[in-house]
Design an enzyme around this catalytic site. Sequence first.
Site, short mmCIF file in Angstrom:
data_model
loop_
_atom_site.label_atom_id
_atom_site.label_comp_id
_atom_site.label_asym_id
_atom_site.label_seq_id
_atom_site.Cartn_x
_atom_site.Cartn_y
_atom_site.Cartn_z
N HIS A 109 0.84 -1.20 0.00
CA HIS A 109 0.00 0.00 0.00
C HIS A 109 0.87 1.25 0.00
CE1 HIS A 109 0.37 1.20 4.31
NE2 HIS A 109 0.40 -0.09 4.58
N ASP A 111 -0.35 4.39 0.61
CA ASP A 111 -0.84 5.45 1.49
C ASP A 111 -0.16 5.36 2.85
OD1 ASP A 111 -2.41 3.02 1.81
OD2 ASP A 111 -3.74 4.16 3.15
N GLU A 174 -5.15 1.46 2.29
CA GLU A 174 -5.07 0.36 3.26
C GLU A 174 -5.28 0.88 4.67
OE1 GLU A 174 -3.34 -2.29 6.25
OE2 GLU A 174 -2.68 -0.25 5.76
N GLU A 175 -4.77 2.08 4.95
CA GLU A 175 -4.88 2.62 6.30
C GLU A 175 -6.33 2.94 6.67
OE1 GLU A 175 -2.60 2.43 8.27
OE2 GLU A 175 -0.66 2.63 7.27
N GLU A 203 4.35 -5.94 4.59
CA GLU A 203 4.09 -5.16 5.80
C GLU A 203 5.25 -5.33 6.79
OE1 GLU A 203 1.81 -3.07 6.63
OE2 GLU A 203 -0.03 -3.45 5.51
#
Length: 444
Positions: A109, A111, A174-175, A203
């Site tokens: 991701h 973001d 994603e956040e 991650e």
Amino acid sequence: MRSDTHAATTGAAATGAATSRLFRRIDQRRDDLVALTQELIRIPTVNPPGDVYTDCAELIGRRLAARGFGVEYVRAEGAAGDSDRYPRTNVIARIEAPRPGPCVHFNGHIDVVPAGQGWTVDPFGGVVKDGRVYGRGACDMKGGIAASIIAVESLLEEGLLTAGALEISGTVDEESGGYGGVGHLAKLGYFSRPRVDHVIIPEPLNVDRVCIGHRGVWWAEIETKGRVAHGSMPFLGNCAVRHMGAVLHRIETELIPRLAAKRTDMPVVPEGARQSTININAIHGGQREDHDGLPSPMVPDRCRMVIDRRYLIEEDPEAVRGEIVAILEDLRRTRPGFDYELSEVLAFLPTMTDADAPVVRAVAAAIETVLGRPAQQVVSPGTYDQKHVVRVGQLKDCIAYGPGILDLAHQPDEWVGIDDMVQAAQVMALATLGLMGGDDGVRF
């Protein structure tokens, strides 16, 4: 004719030589890895609101297109937050070998959460010092994206893509749940067979860990209702903030102790997350704060609170909701003037990939080869985009693995270690070979 033993020994030696060359190439590209991480950090893809997503997606797309990937940009039109000012732009890059075979997909991701206060360096400067790259998103998870790109590029440069396909995606939001990113792409089939077989999400779960899943999450908004009146005569009104105080008191004194007693067999890290938890994400009552001057004297007739409940695979999702409903209904019966509305904000079930799944075994074996110690299998305390791959894409062979220390995510002075990124890239590359290797491919 050579004996089978001689052939096996020769094959193993060839495999070992190829692995050594691959590791050397990745190590030699250390400066490139750092520079790419800095480039990604310097694009402030802050969510909310979703700033400059397109710029970051295009940075990834241009780089991979120059290396022979086919590149697509997919905007999640209609997704929450999507607009012409803040388009939810995702990038997907794919390259195929001459022969058919499995597809390994690296998803990251782009973001990041807002920088917040307390930084001693520029949060979007990509500062390098003491063997670390600092910046918002350094570990969560632009360092992981950079490591996966370097891993895949190194595989191609060594000529080791002989069968199958490689994909890299940079996705948004994603956040805030991932609906405009992996959630949207999963609905379109980008994370399903036969297109994709294995997914690795870089991650920051530490360089020696394979993350096989996450706890469940239930976010809800509680609104208590009241009646306005003059602040000098509160007895003529009905204060919604006091009602919310009663809700908070019940959560604090009754629910939190019960949750602390619920334990899981899931290998959740850190240790404190092996129980059920609840967080008060936000609370607001009464008059708006975005004005100049003093407020007027009013009894508030509305108070809103957002709760973040994280639960275990052993728990029933309906019971999770029921615990809150029971408190609210009891207050409705026993507290004069109490009324409320309860609305669900988002919900995701706990997810856990089989410990013997191919992607788990491949990454664990690569960790042991690169680091010289066994991999640890863990579960994340918070959700990540595995939830969409598994639930929407129906693809079970998905894990998280990447550089970075989980506890640093969303903190001031967030950083990722350069050595960890190099080692993670080596693990990713070697695991990919293990997942894609055919009869004449490179295995370990």
